[in-house]
Design a protein around this motif. Structure first.
Motif, PDB file in Angstrom:
ATOM      1  N   GLN A 135       0.815  -1.211   0.000  1.00 23.36           N
ATOM      2  CA  GLN A 135       0.000   0.000   0.000  1.00 23.36           C
ATOM      3  C   GLN A 135       0.855   1.271   0.000  1.00 23.36           C
ATOM      4  O   GLN A 135       0.889   2.047   0.962  1.00 23.36           O
ATOM      5  N   ILE A 136       1.536   1.462  -1.113  1.00 22.17           N
ATOM      6  CA  ILE A 136       2.421   2.613  -1.272  1.00 22.17           C
ATOM      7  C   ILE A 136       1.632   3.791  -1.806  1.00 22.17           C
ATOM      8  O   ILE A 136       0.930   3.679  -2.809  1.00 22.17           O
ATOM      9  N   MET A 137       1.767   4.930  -1.161  1.00 28.96           N
ATOM     10  CA  MET A 137       1.105   6.138  -1.645  1.00 28.96           C
ATOM     11  C   MET A 137       1.789   6.609  -2.928  1.00 28.96           C
ATOM     12  O   MET A 137       3.029   6.612  -3.022  1.00 28.96           O
ATOM     13  N   PRO A 138       1.007   7.024  -3.936  1.00 34.57           N
ATOM     14  CA  PRO A 138       1.593   7.409  -5.227  1.00 34.57           C
ATOM     15  C   PRO A 138       2.624   8.528  -5.156  1.00 34.57           C
ATOM     16  O   PRO A 138       3.507   8.596  -6.018  1.00 34.57           O
ATOM     17  N   PHE A 139       2.544   9.395  -4.145  1.00 31.99           N
ATOM     18  CA  PHE A 139       3.510  10.498  -4.097  1.00 31.99           C
ATOM     19  C   PHE A 139       4.943  10.005  -3.972  1.00 31.99           C
ATOM     20  O   PHE A 139       5.881  10.710  -4.367  1.00 31.99           O
ATOM     21  N   TRP A 140       5.139   8.779  -3.465  1.00 30.16           N
ATOM     22  CA  TRP A 140       6.500   8.251  -3.361  1.00 30.16           C
ATOM     23  C   TRP A 140       7.139   8.064  -4.738  1.00 30.16           C
ATOM     24  O   TRP A 140       8.354   8.207  -4.884  1.00 30.16           O
ATOM     25  N   SER A 141       6.330   7.742  -5.739  1.00 29.23           N
ATOM     26  CA  SER A 141       6.876   7.601  -7.094  1.00 29.23           C
ATOM     27  C   SER A 141       7.445   8.920  -7.585  1.00 29.23           C
ATOM     28  O   SER A 141       8.462   8.950  -8.285  1.00 29.23           O
ATOM     29  N   ARG A 142       6.797  10.001  -7.212  1.00 23.88           N
ATOM     30  CA  ARG A 142       7.292  11.329  -7.608  1.00 23.88           C
ATOM     31  C   ARG A 142       8.506  11.739  -6.786  1.00 23.88           C
ATOM     32  O   ARG A 142       9.453  12.326  -7.323  1.00 23.88           O
ATOM     33  N   LEU A 143       8.495  11.414  -5.503  1.00 25.33           N
ATOM     34  CA  LEU A 143       9.577  11.870  -4.623  1.00 25.33           C
ATOM     35  C   LEU A 143      10.877  11.117  -4.865  1.00 25.33           C
ATOM     36  O   LEU A 143      11.955  11.722  -4.886  1.00 25.33           O
ATOM     37  N   GLY A 145      11.037   8.031  -7.081  1.00 22.31           N
ATOM     38  CA  GLY A 145      11.017   7.151  -8.237  1.00 22.31           C
ATOM     39  C   GLY A 145      11.053   7.921  -9.542  1.00 22.31           C
ATOM     40  O   GLY A 145      11.549   9.046  -9.604  1.00 22.31           O
ATOM     41  N   ASP A 146      10.477   7.310 -10.569  1.00 27.01           N
ATOM     42  CA  ASP A 146      10.491   7.941 -11.888  1.00 27.01           C
ATOM     43  C   ASP A 146       9.181   8.658 -12.194  1.00 27.01           C
ATOM     44  O   ASP A 146       8.984   9.135 -13.314  1.00 27.01           O
ATOM     45  N   GLY A 147       8.291   8.732 -11.217  1.00 29.11           N
ATOM     46  CA  GLY A 147       7.035   9.439 -11.388  1.00 29.11           C
ATOM     47  C   GLY A 147       5.897   8.598 -11.916  1.00 29.11           C
ATOM     48  O   GLY A 147       4.757   9.067 -11.986  1.00 29.11           O
ATOM     49  N   ASP A 148       6.158   7.359 -12.289  1.00 30.97           N
ATOM     50  CA  ASP A 148       5.135   6.483 -12.844  1.00 30.97           C
ATOM     51  C   ASP A 148       4.522   5.642 -11.728  1.00 30.97           C
ATOM     52  O   ASP A 148       5.030   4.575 -11.378  1.00 30.97           O
ATOM     53  N   ALA A 149       3.399   6.114 -11.169  1.00 32.88           N
ATOM     54  CA  ALA A 149       2.771   5.427 -10.044  1.00 32.88           C
ATOM     55  C   ALA A 149       2.184   4.083 -10.438  1.00 32.88           C
ATOM     56  O   ALA A 149       1.967   3.223  -9.576  1.00 32.88           O
ATOM     57  N   SER A 150       1.927   3.855 -11.728  1.00 31.08           N
ATOM     58  CA  SER A 150       1.374   2.569 -12.150  1.00 31.08           C
ATOM     59  C   SER A 150       2.335   1.426 -11.871  1.00 31.08           C
ATOM     60  O   SER A 150       1.927   0.271 -11.719  1.00 31.08           O
ATOM     61  N   ARG A 151       3.625   1.736 -11.772  1.00 32.79           N
ATOM     62  CA  ARG A 151       4.613   0.686 -11.514  1.00 32.79           C
ATOM     63  C   ARG A 151       4.528   0.145 -10.096  1.00 32.79           C
ATOM     64  O   ARG A 151       5.139  -0.872  -9.778  1.00 32.79           O
ATOM     65  N   LEU A 152       3.776   0.831  -9.243  1.00 33.32           N
ATOM     66  CA  LEU A 152       3.613   0.358  -7.873  1.00 33.32           C
ATOM     67  C   LEU A 152       2.802  -0.936  -7.805  1.00 33.32           C
ATOM     68  O   LEU A 152       2.735  -1.570  -6.752  1.00 33.32           O
ATOM     69  N   PHE A 153       2.185  -1.333  -8.925  1.00 28.67           N
ATOM     70  CA  PHE A 153       1.489  -2.615  -8.962  1.00 28.67           C
ATOM     71  C   PHE A 153       2.416  -3.752  -9.365  1.00 28.67           C
ATOM     72  O   PHE A 153       2.020  -4.916  -9.329  1.00 28.67           O
ATOM     73  N   ASN A 154       3.646  -3.434  -9.771  1.00 29.74           N
ATOM     74  CA  ASN A 154       4.638  -4.474 -10.024  1.00 29.74           C
ATOM     75  C   ASN A 154       5.093  -5.048  -8.685  1.00 29.74           C
ATOM     76  O   ASN A 154       5.377  -4.298  -7.753  1.00 29.74           O
ATOM     77  N   MET A 155       5.143  -6.376  -8.587  1.00 30.98           N
ATOM     78  CA  MET A 155       5.431  -7.011  -7.301  1.00 30.98           C
ATOM     79  C   MET A 155       6.737  -6.533  -6.685  1.00 30.98           C
ATOM     80  O   MET A 155       6.770  -6.055  -5.548  1.00 30.98           O
ATOM     81  N   GLN A 156       7.837  -6.648  -7.416  1.00 25.66           N
ATOM     82  CA  GLN A 156       9.123  -6.308  -6.816  1.00 25.66           C
ATOM     83  C   GLN A 156       9.236  -4.814  -6.551  1.00 25.66           C
ATOM     84  O   GLN A 156       9.777  -4.389  -5.530  1.00 25.66           O
TER      85      GLN A 156
END
Length: 209
Positions: A135-143, A145-156
């Protein structure tokens, strides 16, 4: 880095929970709060989530490998009801084991956290928009990561982010898992969420974890 031991308060909270693997209906998953990060911290976290190579366990001796295989077999049996497909189940457990070791976390505790956060559902979305197993909040992808929150559904990717974030909160709380879990859930200082995670973690206890 060695996994952190639970404190006496942690154990008392877990013992006070009602029923193994149960948690209060008031508990809500995925409530990390967005906070300003110093450039050095952001850089360190970004580096920590990089290099998502497939997890390949490495062992210095046969006994360590056998211990891992005992843990993997026992955990697979326990997870079968939630993840009936054998290959999916093994890949999840191998990845979680790898990511918790990489972040210096207690594997049993993280399994409890995943149970509470998503009930082991890869595509879970909370009412506040948190995603995936941890349950990762999408803002972490921006802070970090690469900004693509859809990748948070990838298992690893999801497990990597979750472990890195929990490690960050543990460091901020000087190793206090009670307070770090509260930060992870956005309920710092309240007992409901840490109690739920400690209770769920008891389902995954194993001497070789």
């Amino acid at each position: 880095m060695k996994p952190l031991a639970w404190s006496r308060r942690d154990c008392l909270l877990a013992a006070g929970a009602v029923g193994l693997g149960s948690w209060s209906p008031a508990v809500r998953a995925g409530g990390q709060l967005e906070e300003p990060l110093a450039d050095a911290v952001r850089g360190a976290l970004s580096a920590a989530i990089a290099n998502r190579a497939p997890p390949v366990p490495e062992f210095t001796d046969l006994e360590r490998r056998l211990a891992y295989l005992r843990w993997l077999g026992a955990s697979s049996d326990r997870l079968q009801r939630r993840k009936p497909d054998f290959q999916t189940r093994i890949e999840f457990l191998q990845t979680l084991w790898y990511e918790t070791r990489r972040a210096g976390l207690d594997t049993t505790l993280v399994l409890g956290l995943v149970q509470v956060e998503s009930a082991f559902r890869k595509f879970a979305i909370s009412r506040v928009g948190a995603r995936g197993y941890m349950q990762i909040m999408p803002f972490w992808s921006r802070l970090i990561g690469d900004g693509d929150a859809s990748r948070l559904f990838n298992m690893q990717t999801n497990l990597r982010f979750g472990c890195v974030i929990l490690r960050h909160y543990l460091d901020r709380e000087r190793g206090d898992t009670f307070m770090a879990l509260g930060r992870y859930n956005g309920s710092r200082g309240r007992a409901e969420y840490p109690t739920a995670v400690y209770a769920a973690a008891r389902n995954w206890a194993h001497p070789d974890a």
